[in-house]
Design an enzyme around this catalytic site. Structure first.
Site, PDB file in Angstrom:
ATOM      1  N   LYS A  98       0.822  -1.213   0.000  1.00 13.25           N
ATOM      2  CA  LYS A  98       0.000   0.000   0.000  1.00 13.25           C
ATOM      3  C   LYS A  98       0.860   1.270   0.000  1.00 13.25           C
ATOM      4  CE  LYS A  98      -3.858  -2.288   2.372  1.00 13.25           C
ATOM      5  NZ  LYS A  98      -4.925  -2.122   3.388  1.00 13.25           N
ATOM      6  N   TYR A 138     -12.742  -2.697  -3.046  1.00 17.24           N
ATOM      7  CA  TYR A 138     -13.249  -2.600  -1.674  1.00 17.24           C
ATOM      8  C   TYR A 138     -14.775  -2.490  -1.650  1.00 17.24           C
ATOM      9  CZ  TYR A 138      -8.487  -2.161   0.162  1.00 17.24           C
ATOM     10  OH  TYR A 138      -7.175  -2.395   0.527  1.00 17.24           O
ATOM     11  N   ASN A 168      -2.004  -0.129   7.078  1.00 19.83           N
ATOM     12  CA  ASN A 168      -1.561  -1.428   7.558  1.00 19.83           C
ATOM     13  C   ASN A 168      -0.677  -2.165   6.549  1.00 19.83           C
ATOM     14  OD1 ASN A 168      -3.474  -2.139   5.719  1.00 19.83           O
ATOM     15  ND2 ASN A 168      -4.901  -3.067   7.179  1.00 19.83           N
ATOM     16  N   HIS A 221      -2.127  -5.419   1.434  1.00 23.49           N
ATOM     17  CA  HIS A 221      -3.345  -6.219   1.225  1.00 23.49           C
ATOM     18  C   HIS A 221      -2.921  -7.592   0.717  1.00 23.49           C
ATOM     19  CE1 HIS A 221      -7.117  -7.637  -0.602  1.00 23.49           C
ATOM     20  NE2 HIS A 221      -6.362  -7.991  -1.634  1.00 23.49           N
ATOM     21  N   GLU A 256      -9.071 -11.005  -8.244  1.00 25.59           N
ATOM     22  CA  GLU A 256      -8.151  -9.900  -7.951  1.00 25.59           C
ATOM     23  C   GLU A 256      -7.013  -9.851  -8.975  1.00 25.59           C
ATOM     24  OE1 GLU A 256      -7.050  -9.982  -3.786  1.00 25.59           O
ATOM     25  OE2 GLU A 256      -9.093  -9.464  -3.185  1.00 25.59           O
TER      26      GLU A 256
HETATM   27  P1  ADP Z   1      -8.104  -6.739   5.305  1.00 26.89           P
HETATM   28  O1  ADP Z   1      -7.290  -5.774   4.468  1.00 26.89           O
HETATM   29  O2  ADP Z   1      -7.362  -7.169   6.548  1.00 26.89           O
HETATM   30  O3  ADP Z   1      -8.652  -7.904   4.499  1.00 26.89           O
HETATM   31  P2  ADP Z   1     -10.762  -5.435   5.205  1.00 26.89           P
HETATM   32  O4  ADP Z   1     -11.034  -6.100   3.884  1.00 26.89           O
HETATM   33  O5  ADP Z   1     -11.804  -5.544   6.276  1.00 26.89           O
HETATM   34  O6  ADP Z   1      -9.376  -5.938   5.865  1.00 26.89           O
HETATM   35  O7  ADP Z   1     -10.519  -3.882   4.968  1.00 26.89           O
HETATM   36  C1  ADP Z   1      -9.810  -3.424   3.838  1.00 26.89           C
HETATM   37  C2  ADP Z   1      -8.934  -2.265   4.250  1.00 26.89           C
HETATM   38  O8  ADP Z   1      -9.741  -1.155   4.656  1.00 26.89           O
HETATM   39  C3  ADP Z   1      -8.018  -2.555   5.430  1.00 26.89           C
HETATM   40  O9  ADP Z   1      -6.849  -3.262   5.074  1.00 26.89           O
HETATM   41  C4  ADP Z   1      -7.725  -1.164   5.936  1.00 26.89           C
HETATM   42  O10 ADP Z   1      -6.731  -0.503   5.143  1.00 26.89           O
HETATM   43  C5  ADP Z   1      -9.077  -0.466   5.715  1.00 26.89           C
HETATM   44  N1  ADP Z   1      -9.912  -0.558   6.931  1.00 26.89           N
HETATM   45  C6  ADP Z   1     -10.616  -1.637   7.363  1.00 26.89           C
HETATM   46  N2  ADP Z   1     -11.257  -1.368   8.522  1.00 26.89           N
HETATM   47  C7  ADP Z   1     -10.967  -0.082   8.832  1.00 26.89           C
HETATM   48  C8  ADP Z   1     -11.329   0.805   9.899  1.00 26.89           C
HETATM   49  N3  ADP Z   1     -12.137   0.406  10.901  1.00 26.89           N
HETATM   50  N4  ADP Z   1     -10.829   2.055   9.890  1.00 26.89           N
HETATM   51  C9  ADP Z   1     -10.022   2.485   8.892  1.00 26.89           C
HETATM   52  N5  ADP Z   1      -9.649   1.700   7.842  1.00 26.89           N
HETATM   53  C10 ADP Z   1     -10.102   0.439   7.811  1.00 26.89           C
END
Ligand code: ADP
Length: 132
Positions: free
Chosen positions: A9, A49, A112, A115, A126
């Site tokens: 990211k 997303y 974080n 992905h 994807e």
């Molecule tokens: P992952 O990436 O762990 O599969 P998700 O698909 O639930 O998680 O979410 C996609 C992305 O959206 C996350 O990696 C993160 O960057 C962002 N995200 C998810 N939940 C939150 C939140 N509560 N607040 C801010 N950003 C979030």
């Protein structure tokens, strides 16, 4: 042998963490099968997303994910999907254990680092989404 789609990211690229993260994945035996640099646009992010579009922080995610270059990779190896998710750790970097990529390098829930595909079903979609 299984493939998974990984996105390093904008926080990962701008903070100079790309080498560290790829090393973690390669040291676990995963190999890069395809790789490119992109700046993601709103339409592609809304598709990627789509499970989050109803959430109040969705515009923030789009803003963050389109804020700079990302590295898109297809990585392959045995049980790649589950193993890469385990190497990343949970979504919230603050809750991710040390030793995981998000635990060691991530800043918060949104920033974080990376992905990775969350299921075998998601991988094909994807890869098609980002590599055509
Ligand atoms: P992952 O990436 O762990 O599969 P998700 O698909 O639930 O998680 O979410 C996609 C992305 O959206 C996350 O990696 C993160 O960057 C962002 N995200 C998810 N939940 C939150 C939140 N509560 N607040 C801010 N950003 C979030």
């Amino acid at each position: 042998m299984e493939q998974s789609l990984v996105i390093l990211k904008p926080d990962c690229v701008s903070r100079g963490l790309v080498g560290n993260v790829i090393s973690r994945l390669e040291n676990a035996g995963l190999k890069i099968a395809a790789c490119k640099v992109m700046v993601l646009g709103d339409a592609l992010l809304a598709e990627h997303y789509s499970h989050l579009t109803h959430l109040p922080f969705f515009p923030e995610i789009v803003k963050f994910m389109s804020s700079g270059r990302v590295i898109i990779m297809v990585m392959e190896g045995e049980n790649a999907v589950d193993r890469i998710r385990a190497l990343l750790g949970p979504t919230d970097s603050q809750k991710a254990p040390s030793g995981t990529i998000r635990g060691d390098f991530g800043l918060d829930k949104m920033r974080n680092v990376a992905h990775a595909s969350d299921s075998g079903d998601a991988v094909g979609k994807e890869i098609a989404r980002f590599f055509g």
